[in-house]
Design an enzyme around this catalytic site. Sequence first.
Site, PDB file in Angstrom:
ATOM      1  N   ASP A  67       1.073  -1.436   0.070  1.00  0.00           N
ATOM      2  CA  ASP A  67      -0.277   0.045  -0.255  1.00  0.00           C
ATOM      3  C   ASP A  67       0.956   1.542  -0.016  1.00  0.00           C
ATOM      4  O   ASP A  67       2.145   1.241  -0.077  1.00  0.00           O
ATOM      5  CB  ASP A  67      -1.009  -0.351   1.266  1.00  0.00           C
ATOM      6  CG  ASP A  67      -0.347  -0.526   2.039  1.00  0.00           C
ATOM      7  OD1 ASP A  67       1.225   0.225   2.769  1.00  0.00           O
ATOM      8  OD2 ASP A  67      -0.779  -1.255   3.424  1.00  0.00           O
ATOM      9  N   ASN A 136      -8.528  -2.820  13.873  1.00  0.00           N
ATOM     10  CA  ASN A 136      -9.797  -2.706  13.565  1.00  0.00           C
ATOM     11  C   ASN A 136      -9.714  -4.186  12.617  1.00  0.00           C
ATOM     12  O   ASN A 136     -10.935  -4.398  12.159  1.00  0.00           O
ATOM     13  CB  ASN A 136     -10.098  -1.746  13.058  1.00  0.00           C
ATOM     14  CG  ASN A 136      -9.977  -1.495  11.458  1.00  0.00           C
ATOM     15  OD1 ASN A 136      -8.654  -1.719  11.485  1.00  0.00           O
ATOM     16  ND2 ASN A 136     -10.153  -0.969  10.773  1.00  0.00           N
ATOM     17  N   HIS A 138      -8.272  -4.836   9.736  1.00  0.00           N
ATOM     18  CA  HIS A 138      -7.152  -4.354   8.746  1.00  0.00           C
ATOM     19  C   HIS A 138      -6.443  -5.207   8.138  1.00  0.00           C
ATOM     20  O   HIS A 138      -5.312  -5.592   9.172  1.00  0.00           O
ATOM     21  CB  HIS A 138      -7.689  -2.945   8.094  1.00  0.00           C
ATOM     22  CG  HIS A 138      -6.629  -1.938   8.331  1.00  0.00           C
ATOM     23  ND1 HIS A 138      -6.724  -1.592   9.935  1.00  0.00           N
ATOM     24  CD2 HIS A 138      -5.240  -1.885   8.467  1.00  0.00           C
ATOM     25  CE1 HIS A 138      -5.354  -0.690  10.142  1.00  0.00           C
ATOM     26  NE2 HIS A 138      -4.392  -0.791   9.294  1.00  0.00           N
ATOM     27  N   GLU A 143      -9.947  -1.746   4.837  1.00  0.00           N
ATOM     28  CA  GLU A 143     -10.585  -1.524   5.437  1.00  0.00           C
ATOM     29  C   GLU A 143     -12.133  -2.409   5.864  1.00  0.00           C
ATOM     30  O   GLU A 143     -12.501  -3.298   5.341  1.00  0.00           O
ATOM     31  CB  GLU A 143     -11.246   0.155   6.123  1.00  0.00           C
ATOM     32  CG  GLU A 143      -9.709   0.885   5.743  1.00  0.00           C
ATOM     33  CD  GLU A 143      -9.603   1.309   6.926  1.00  0.00           C
ATOM     34  OE1 GLU A 143      -9.771   0.062   8.178  1.00  0.00           O
ATOM     35  OE2 GLU A 143      -8.859   2.865   7.209  1.00  0.00           O
TER      36      GLU A 143
END
Length: 248
Positions: A67, A136, A138, A143
């Site tokens: 990323d 969370n 990810h 996401e």
Amino acid sequence: MRIYKAKDYADMSRKAANIISAQVIIKPNSVLGLATGSSPIGAYRQLIEWYRKGDVDFRKVTSINLDEYRGLPQSDPQSYSYFMHQYFFDHVNVCPQNIHIPDGMAPDPQEECRRYDTLIQACGGIDLQLLGIGHNGHIGFNEPGEAFEKRTHCVSLSSSTIEANKRFFDNEESVPRQAYTMGMRSIMQAKQILLIVSGEEKAEIVKEAFCGPVTPQVPASALQLHNNVTLVGDQAALSLIPDGGIDE
């Protein structure tokens, strides 16, 4: 899934570096999917040390990063390109032309995503994909959502991800709101996946991801469906994994 329980972050890093170096030694022209963040820094340092000793050679390796922030040039100290050069590429003999990272300054986001997917295919896919996991759930910047994103895409970052990343910036307002990330299909098509995790604050999400249902609300849970995943975590991060809950 194989689980290696490390004593601490340093032990986790050595175990992860062992797996990466073994991949490169067995297949010198490996395609490595690499990750950024605090989790892999120790593994990169160990790999650099072994490279300097002559134990591992990255000359034929191709690297494909997960990323990159949208809107940051490669020269920006907070870009993931800068990170990778600072912590790994500038210290080993990876050929510059074999280093691939999404272009955060690409004028057309959709075209950049298509370019990156084509690149991954042209490289023959990823031999070993290194991953961390966010608070969370990810992985990369995939996401939580209503569906798994299959392809490289430009994503709006969640508030929890922005909060977690703001420590690297002057303030929260400086954190980019979007990023490019490799899609779940590209990640899941990797021949081998190595997930590293440390710290008590990650224990709950590790349990949710690997002992709970497979759901796009916890993107990392998709890794349960992959046939060659290794999880390396320290004792704190794996403290909520029940004995026998996952094959070790």
